[in-house]
Design a protein around this motif. Structure first.
Motif, mmCIF file in Angstrom:
data_model
loop_
_atom_site.group_PDB
_atom_site.id
_atom_site.type_symbol
_atom_site.label_atom_id
_atom_site.label_comp_id
_atom_site.label_asym_id
_atom_site.label_seq_id
_atom_site.Cartn_x
_atom_site.Cartn_y
_atom_site.Cartn_z
ATOM 1 N N ASP A 84 -33.765 -10.464 7.454
ATOM 2 C CA ASP A 84 -32.476 -9.895 6.936
ATOM 3 C C ASP A 84 -31.536 -10.654 7.503
ATOM 4 O OD1 ASP A 84 -33.287 -8.235 4.904
ATOM 5 O OD2 ASP A 84 -33.484 -6.374 6.328
ATOM 6 N N LYS A 85 -30.365 -10.570 7.262
ATOM 7 C CA LYS A 85 -29.238 -11.224 8.113
ATOM 8 C C LYS A 85 -28.890 -10.492 9.320
ATOM 9 C CE LYS A 85 -27.056 -12.907 4.030
ATOM 10 N NZ LYS A 85 -25.771 -12.888 3.101
ATOM 11 N N GLU A 133 -23.913 -11.859 11.266
ATOM 12 C CA GLU A 133 -23.587 -12.358 9.945
ATOM 13 C C GLU A 133 -23.132 -11.457 8.951
ATOM 14 O OE1 GLU A 133 -27.573 -13.915 9.404
ATOM 15 O OE2 GLU A 133 -27.395 -15.820 10.514
ATOM 16 N N ARG A 134 -23.414 -10.165 9.215
ATOM 17 C CA ARG A 134 -23.084 -9.336 8.082
ATOM 18 C C ARG A 134 -21.390 -8.937 8.212
ATOM 19 N NH1 ARG A 134 -27.943 -4.759 8.064
ATOM 20 N NH2 ARG A 134 -29.407 -6.172 7.287
#
Length: 184
Positions: free
Chosen positions: A160-161, A165-166
């Motif tokens: 996942d990010k 990044e989120r």
């Protein structure tokens, strides 16, 4: 190497009755101060009794203080703790300040026997049945047979990010919805 440690009490380092978890309970139950009224070696004890004993008693209402005059004997203090241990200190020719320091030391001790052979340096009341945690606890078993160094294990395996990044995506979406131009 001597085997004198075999005759010591053995135990684990632990606070008596989980003392300090929630609230602190002074472990000194009673202290007895014995002295002679006219012997020169008890002069420091007499000065301590005249000047500092009342302050000590007011500061420590949970500790019972006994004062016992004795004829032609040296000054002595004995302490009894909540766990049943007793400690005895000879105060012959001690000054008032030295006796005050000894009384304070007895007050702050937990009452454990002077010398205890520790079986382990740590102790827990509820040991884990799963065993000790290591960095390899939750690794896939195939990692045990890989020759190291390995390119496969060295790569960053991110499915996942990342949180950064989120957050950047949320920031860019917020800027775009408000009509401002994104700076990256």
């Amino acid at each position: 190497m001597s085997n004198s440690h075999l005759f010591l009490k053995s135990g684990f380092p632990r606070a008596p009755l989980a003392n300090g978890i929630g609230r602190y309970v002074c472990q000194l139950q009673r202290i007895t101060l014995k002295y002679c009224k006219n012997n020169g070696s008890s002069k420091g004890m007499r000065e301590f009794l005249e000047n500092d004993l009342v302050d000590f008693s007011r500061a420590n209402p949970g500790t019972v203080v006994y004062v016992k005059p004795r004829r032609h004997r040296t000054a002595v203090m004995s302490a009894e703790y909540l766990n049943g241990e007793k400690q005895w200190i000879n105060c012959r020719n001690m000054t008032r300040e030295e006796i005050g320091k000894w009384v304070e030391l007895l007050r702050t001790q937990a009452g454990a026997a002077g010398e205890v052979r520790l079986r382990k340096l740590w102790h827990t009341d509820i040991p884990s049945i799963q065993g000790a945690w290591t960095p390899f606890t939750h690794q896939h078993p195939s990692a045990n047979t890989v020759n190291l160094p390995s390119e496969e294990l060295s790569r960053l395996q991110v499915k996942d990010k990342t949180a950064t990044e989120r957050l950047l995506e949320l920031y860019r979406a917020q800027k775009a919805s408000s009509g401002e131009k994104s700076d990256s």
